[in-house]
Design a protein around this motif. Structure first.
Motif, mmCIF file in Angstrom:
data_model
loop_
_atom_site.group_PDB
_atom_site.id
_atom_site.type_symbol
_atom_site.label_atom_id
_atom_site.label_comp_id
_atom_site.label_asym_id
_atom_site.label_seq_id
_atom_site.Cartn_x
_atom_site.Cartn_y
_atom_site.Cartn_z
ATOM 1 N N PHE A 113 16.459 12.055 2.123
ATOM 2 C CA PHE A 113 17.211 11.433 3.040
ATOM 3 C C PHE A 113 18.750 11.205 2.742
ATOM 4 O O PHE A 113 19.062 11.067 1.536
ATOM 5 C CB PHE A 113 16.650 9.937 3.314
ATOM 6 C CG PHE A 113 14.893 10.010 3.591
ATOM 7 C CD1 PHE A 113 14.762 10.381 5.070
ATOM 8 C CD2 PHE A 113 14.056 9.692 2.900
ATOM 9 C CE1 PHE A 113 13.448 10.492 5.399
ATOM 10 C CE2 PHE A 113 12.904 9.812 3.124
ATOM 11 C CZ PHE A 113 12.476 10.053 4.467
ATOM 12 N N LYS A 114 19.525 11.385 3.817
ATOM 13 C CA LYS A 114 20.968 11.062 3.830
ATOM 14 C C LYS A 114 21.221 9.616 3.478
ATOM 15 O O LYS A 114 20.365 8.683 3.523
ATOM 16 C CB LYS A 114 21.591 11.354 5.076
ATOM 17 C CG LYS A 114 21.465 12.895 5.398
ATOM 18 C CD LYS A 114 22.188 13.157 6.758
ATOM 19 C CE LYS A 114 22.220 14.617 6.913
ATOM 20 N NZ LYS A 114 23.043 14.914 8.256
ATOM 21 N N ASP A 115 22.209 9.226 2.694
ATOM 22 C CA ASP A 115 22.649 8.020 2.618
ATOM 23 C C ASP A 115 22.621 6.913 3.946
ATOM 24 O O ASP A 115 22.962 7.373 4.934
ATOM 25 C CB ASP A 115 24.180 7.739 2.149
ATOM 26 C CG ASP A 115 24.410 8.546 0.638
ATOM 27 O OD1 ASP A 115 23.590 9.086 0.077
ATOM 28 O OD2 ASP A 115 25.732 8.627 0.467
ATOM 29 N N ASN A 116 22.076 5.782 3.480
ATOM 30 C CA ASN A 116 22.187 4.570 4.700
ATOM 31 C C ASN A 116 21.380 5.210 5.897
ATOM 32 O O ASN A 116 21.486 4.692 7.194
ATOM 33 C CB ASN A 116 23.490 4.486 4.849
ATOM 34 C CG ASN A 116 24.363 3.829 3.898
ATOM 35 O OD1 ASN A 116 23.939 3.197 3.280
ATOM 36 N ND2 ASN A 116 25.716 4.364 4.077
ATOM 37 N N THR A 117 20.113 5.927 5.820
ATOM 38 C CA THR A 117 19.413 6.396 6.928
ATOM 39 C C THR A 117 18.570 5.259 7.348
ATOM 40 O O THR A 117 18.275 5.084 8.565
ATOM 41 C CB THR A 117 18.241 7.355 6.262
ATOM 42 O OG1 THR A 117 19.093 8.680 5.897
ATOM 43 C CG2 THR A 117 17.454 8.019 7.318
ATOM 44 N N PHE A 118 18.139 4.316 6.523
ATOM 45 C CA PHE A 118 17.334 3.149 7.112
ATOM 46 C C PHE A 118 17.904 1.873 6.723
ATOM 47 O O PHE A 118 18.789 1.725 5.843
ATOM 48 C CB PHE A 118 15.784 3.245 6.268
ATOM 49 C CG PHE A 118 15.043 4.385 6.583
ATOM 50 C CD1 PHE A 118 14.280 4.568 7.822
ATOM 51 C CD2 PHE A 118 15.046 5.474 5.700
ATOM 52 C CE1 PHE A 118 13.397 5.560 7.900
ATOM 53 C CE2 PHE A 118 14.310 6.733 6.055
ATOM 54 C CZ PHE A 118 13.630 7.028 6.926
ATOM 55 N N ASP A 119 17.427 0.892 7.371
ATOM 56 C CA ASP A 119 17.991 -0.326 7.401
ATOM 57 C C ASP A 119 17.550 -1.053 5.857
ATOM 58 O O ASP A 119 18.262 -2.077 5.273
ATOM 59 C CB ASP A 119 17.702 -1.341 8.285
ATOM 60 C CG ASP A 119 18.268 -1.222 9.575
ATOM 61 O OD1 ASP A 119 19.199 -0.704 9.466
ATOM 62 O OD2 ASP A 119 17.828 -1.560 10.860
#
Length: 232
Positions: A113-119
């Motif tokens: 996943f990319k950086d900061n994809t989820f909270d």
């Protein structure tokens, strides 16, 4: 589009010895929580819900080591949109039938996943099995914007002795590769992994005997503890 994660005749994955790569164990995983562990699950979800709700910024969450999605299916009860990831195709094959959200077959040491994809990132009784826990924490901090939640089997529990005795006699395959933590030892790992980051930590324990007057407390004893890392 529907797809099959594993051949229905396959019993082991890549000759791996861990229990979650053996269908003799994974096929009955959900039954644990419908039987003797039902009460424990209720309290585990209670403290994990209390902790994650300390960060009102969390609306989306990735649970890594989601297994059959037992907890992943539950997050929506507290208004969090959850996705799941796991390294075991056997566990995810069950999860795909039980969960309508997104699932990924992947290694937590290298999250796709990319950086900061989820909270937030969550690990529920899976962090104990990671080969390089510092790397996993750093990956979680990369992918999560606001928080990391841990639900852990506590080393400060009399059940640890029972598990290790069972393991010695070949009666318990579930913890052979597990490393048990306490709130203090996990906190030490977090500090090592997140040097330079600004964050707070909250935790509480449960898994106390049924006769005990309280079932959750801020003492490092009990079968299970939840811990929340909240980035500032």
């Amino acid at each position: 589009m529907a797809f099959n994660l594993v051949n229905s005749e396959l019993r082991n994955w890549q000759s791996r010895k861990e229990w979650f790569f053996n269908r003799d164990h994974t096929d009955t995983y959900e039954l644990w929580y419908e039987g003797r562990y039902k009460r424990a699950e209720v309290w585990q979800k209670k403290i994990m819900g209390d902790l994650i709700q300390l960060d009102p910024r969390v609306k989306t969450l990735l649970e890594f080591g989601c297994g059959t999605t037992r907890f992943t299916r539950w997050w929506h009860n507290i208004n969090i949109e959850a996705s799941g990831g796991d390294i075991s195709p056997f566990m995810l094959a069950q999860g795909r039938r039980l969960f309508n959200g997104d699932l990924v077959l992947a290694d937590s040491h290298h999250m796709p996943f990319k950086d900061n994809t989820f909270d937030a990132l969550a690990f529920i009784t899976t962090f104990e099995y990671y080969r390089d826990p510092v790397q996993v924490i750093r990956e979680a901090a990369r992918v999560a914007r606001h928080s990391i939640a841990f639900g852990m089997m506590n080393r400060n529990s009399p059940k640890i002795v029972r598990r290790r005795v069972q393991q010695f006699f070949g009666k318990n395959p579930f913890y052979v590769t597990a490393t048990f933590y306490t709130p203090a030892t996990l906190t030490s790992l977090i500090h090592k992994a997140l040097q330079g980051r600004d964050y707070t930590i909250e935790w509480k324990c449960t898994g106390l005997p049924k006769w005990f007057p309280v079932q959750e407390w801020k003492q490092p004893y009990g079968d299970f503890f939840g811990l929340l890392v909240k980035f500032k």
